[in-house]
Structures are given as C-alpha cells and as structure tokens.
Design an enzyme around this catalytic site. Structure first.
Site, PDB file in Angstrom:
ATOM      1  N   ASP A 205       0.854  -1.198   0.000  1.00  0.00           N
ATOM      2  CA  ASP A 205       0.000   0.000   0.000  1.00  0.00           C
ATOM      3  C   ASP A 205       0.885   1.242   0.000  1.00  0.00           C
ATOM      4  OD1 ASP A 205      -1.845   1.977   0.385  1.00  0.00           O
ATOM      5  OD2 ASP A 205      -2.644   1.187   2.271  1.00  0.00           O
ATOM      6  N   GLU A 257     -10.282   4.113  -1.304  1.00  0.00           N
ATOM      7  CA  GLU A 257     -10.512   4.683   0.021  1.00  0.00           C
ATOM      8  C   GLU A 257     -10.578   6.202   0.002  1.00  0.00           C
ATOM      9  OE1 GLU A 257      -6.478   3.207   1.547  1.00  0.00           O
ATOM     10  OE2 GLU A 257      -6.725   5.056   2.658  1.00  0.00           O
ATOM     11  N   ASP A 280     -14.672   2.986   1.780  1.00  0.00           N
ATOM     12  CA  ASP A 280     -14.720   3.004   3.246  1.00  0.00           C
ATOM     13  C   ASP A 280     -16.143   3.395   3.652  1.00  0.00           C
ATOM     14  OD1 ASP A 280     -14.638   3.864   5.996  1.00  0.00           O
ATOM     15  OD2 ASP A 280     -12.458   3.818   5.831  1.00  0.00           O
ATOM     16  N   HIS A 307     -12.058  -0.683   2.692  1.00  0.00           N
ATOM     17  CA  HIS A 307     -11.023  -0.026   3.492  1.00  0.00           C
ATOM     18  C   HIS A 307     -11.567   0.119   4.914  1.00  0.00           C
ATOM     19  CE1 HIS A 307      -9.237   3.754   5.195  1.00  0.00           C
ATOM     20  NE2 HIS A 307      -8.137   3.116   4.844  1.00  0.00           N
ATOM     21  N   GLU A 344      -9.766  -5.820   6.194  1.00  0.00           N
ATOM     22  CA  GLU A 344      -8.569  -5.097   6.668  1.00  0.00           C
ATOM     23  C   GLU A 344      -8.560  -4.985   8.193  1.00  0.00           C
ATOM     24  OE1 GLU A 344      -7.925  -1.162   4.988  1.00  0.00           O
ATOM     25  OE2 GLU A 344      -5.829  -1.308   5.650  1.00  0.00           O
TER      26      GLU A 344
HETATM   27 CA    CA Z   1      -4.760   2.086   2.195  1.00  0.00          CA
END
Ligand code: CA
Length: 397
Positions: A205, A257, A280, A307, A344
């Site tokens: 990432d 995200e 998200d 996310h 996540e």
């Molecule tokens: Ca990220």
C-alpha cells in the site's frame, strides 16, 4: 418514531512514543475519530462514525450547524429519502470529502437504529449474509521514526513484524511502502516475502506515494515477488494513470478509500482503473451508499474489499457490510482474497478500536466473526467514550 437528538463525540487517543508511526503521507502520534449517536423519541440510540481519515472538528460543526436541523423530527427509518435530501443539499459544494464523510456517520447511525428496532443485525436488513466469518489481513509494516536514517533497521523490523502476524494466525498481510527511497523499500518487500513464505497473501500500500514511472517500477517488483495487490499506487486524481498501470502490470490494482459516493466509484470502475474496489463505509456515504457501490462493482465484475480504519464503530459497520458482499464471481467454494472478500485489520495500536467494546474483535484462525446482534452488533462502552472524548456536542429538537 422520530429523531430526537444528535450527539457527536470527538475522540483522541495519544499513542505512546514507541507506538507512533509513519505512512508515506505523514506521522501518526494519536488516533482520532468522530462518533455520532442519534437518539429517537422511543429511546433507541444508533451509532455511526465519521472522520476515520481526516481531521474531525469541522465535521462536528457541519453536523450540528448545518445537517441537524434537516434530521431532527424525521423518521430515522427513512434512510433513503434522508440520504437523498442531505446529498442534494450539499451537491453544489460537497460531492466529495468532508460533507460526504459527515453524512456517512449519520447514515450508519440510522442503520444501527433500524437494526435495533427490528432486533436484527444490519446484514440481515441488507438482504442477508453470505458469510458469518471473514478472512482478515494484517495491515502493518509502517515506518518508525529513524527509518530514513537507518533503513537496515527497517528491514529487521519487517522480519520481526511478519513473524508476529504469522504467530497471530494471519495468512494475509499488507505492507506500507512509499516513504523510503526505492532500493530501501525493495529490501523491505524482499524481506517480507522471505519471512512470510510463499503461501502468505501479500499486499503493498503506497498511499499514493508515486508518480506513474516510479509506480511502474515498484509494480514490476511486486509482480516478481508475487504480491496479491498494489494499493493506491498513484494519487486518486490520476484515474487514467491508475488504469494505464493496471494494464501494464500483472499485480492487481486496488483503490477507492479516497473516493466518495456511487458516482466517484463509477468513475473508477468505468475507467478500468481498479481490479479491487476499496470503499470506506464511514467515509464514502455510509451503509446506504456502500450498498449501491457494491451493486455497481458487481455490474463491473470487480471484487470489493472494504477499506477499514477508525474506531470499533467503523470496524463493526464494515463487518456488517462485508457480510452482505457477494462472492464476485460466484463459485461453490469461494477463495479468500480472490472471489471472497478479505477484511482489513490494522495492527497498529488503536485504543479506540480495542477498548471501545467489551472483549474487542477476536481473531480466530486468521478470521473475524461478524457480529450478529441487533444493528451494528456492538455496544459502545461509556467509560471508554468518556476517557477519550475531548469534545462533545448535542443538537436536540
Ligand atoms: Ca490504504
């Protein structure tokens, strides 16, 4: 049933110096979040979260001084008309960013009320669950102060951290990249593959740290090391660059995200910029909007892995939505990380996630249980709320 009261809590949890960290974009000395509590005249209270990835004081101001008068007195079960009205109101000045972020917490709180009123978890109200557990991946491998001066120590810490995640049961891990020069991050990624072994799903990432040429070069390394996805390689504005990168590399491109609403996500999907979409819930428009984004993703044959950041409230909202994401595409035995979502699970210190509910979220054999209690399936601990609240505001009608 009517909305009677809207309460916001700005939470801050300073981190001890050993637990502070860098991403490619900055230094984290504390965890912060904005919790929203919506209460009805029937005494039902729903929780939501905003501001998982941005400053939060201005979100509270916007909620109380602008949105509250549009919500007080309304039927909290009318999530669609309310979302439409709030979005239409802010269309001219807030199609992305803070306005949508603020709406997200309110929308999630209304869904929590819906669930509590019905006595069912949110995923049941979304049409039912495809799963009651989800494979988690460990987000970590952040940078410590001093890594820029001592990149060899950074490599040693990657090895140690990978061993820790394996011992905790994780079979999927995501490493932060993009702060150090290319050669130093390359050494970290090689150390991670070597320590984690070939059977661990690895992701990287960059938090949009690269321009297109460096992203291609890094992506080539991720191809060679067999990484599963390359997240936010370039800035979110560079949708064309992301699409070009996706065509040039074998590694999957994941992003989303920093994008908002169905319209922002539609742009990513139509442009062919992503292999995996990462909205998200607590930023992109709430549970109502994420449900539509998932439908768009299925129409574009693109898997969704949410996310997840922020407190236990955002975490629980993401678990509820994840239960309702279909395998994309269907198979008789969905493969985690392929057509079955990964979840996540950030492994940096986060008292706002771990202490806000009794017992925290438990990892068993690398998977998380999806709560099946009413609404979000969690109860916020008032003593933790009091401990970390730095400002509280109330609007009532
Ligand atoms: Ca990220």
């Amino acid at each position: 049933m009517r909305i009677d009261r809207i309460e916001t809590f700005v939470l801050q949890a300073p981190l001890p110096s050993a637990a502070r960290f860098y991403s490619s974009q900055g230094f984290f000395a504390r965890r912060s979040s904005l919790l929203v509590c919506v209460t009805t005249d029937a005494g039902l209270c729903g929780w939501g979260e905003s501001g998982v990835s941005m400053p939060v004081a201005h979100l509270a101001t916007y909620i109380h001084e602008v949105l509250a008068e549009r919500l007080l007195g309304r039927d909290p079960l009318e999530t669609e008309p309310i979302w439409h009205e709030l979005y239409s109101f802010s269309r001219d000045f807030g199609r992305k960013g803070a306005c949508i972020d603020a709406m997200s917490g309110l929308d999630t709180a209304l869904w929590d009320i819906r669930g509590r009123e019905a006595g069912k978890p949110i995923h049941a109200l979304l049409g039912g669950a495809y799963r009651d557990r989800v494979t988690a991946y460990a987000t970590g491998f952040y940078y410590a102060e001093g890594d820029l001066q001592d990149p060899a120590a950074a490599v040693d810490r990657v090895r140690l951290e990978a061993e820790g995640h394996r011992e905790a049961g994780f079979r999927a891990m995501k490493a932060k990249i993009g702060l150090l020069p290319f050669a130093d991050d390359l050494a970290r990624l090689e150390a991670l593959r070597e320590t984690a072994g070939d059977n661990t799903l690895l992701m990287a990432d960059a938090n949009h740290a690269y321009h297109r040429a460096t992203a291609r070069r890094v992506g080539g390394v991720l191809d060679d090391l067999g990484f599963h996805w390359f997240e936010e390689p370039v800035v979110p504005e560079d949708v064309a660059g992301c699409a070009a990168l996706r065509r040039a590399l074998r590694v999957a491109i994941a992003s989303g995200e920093c994008e908002y609403t169905r319209w922002g996500m539609l742009d990513l999907l139509r442009s062919g910029a992503v292999d995996i979409l990462q909205p998200d819930v607590s930023a992109c428009g709430g549970i109502s909007e994420t449900q539509k984004i998932v439908a768009l993703a299925t129409a574009h044959h693109t898997p969704v892995c949410l996310h997840v950041w922020g407190s236990a409230v955002a975490f629980a909202a993401a678990l509820q939505v994840t239960a309702s994401i279909p395998p994309i595409p269907h198979t008789a035995a969905p493969r985690p990380g392929d057509n079955e979502p990964l979840f996540e699970f950030d492994r940096t210190a986060n008292p706002l996630r771990d202490l806000l509910i009794d017992g925290g979220f438990r990892l068993r054999d690398g998977s998380l249980d999806i709560p099946d209690g009413p609404g979000l399936g969690i109860d916020v601990r008032r003593e933790t709320l009091d401990r970390f609240t730095v400002s509280r505001r109330v609007s009532s009608g």
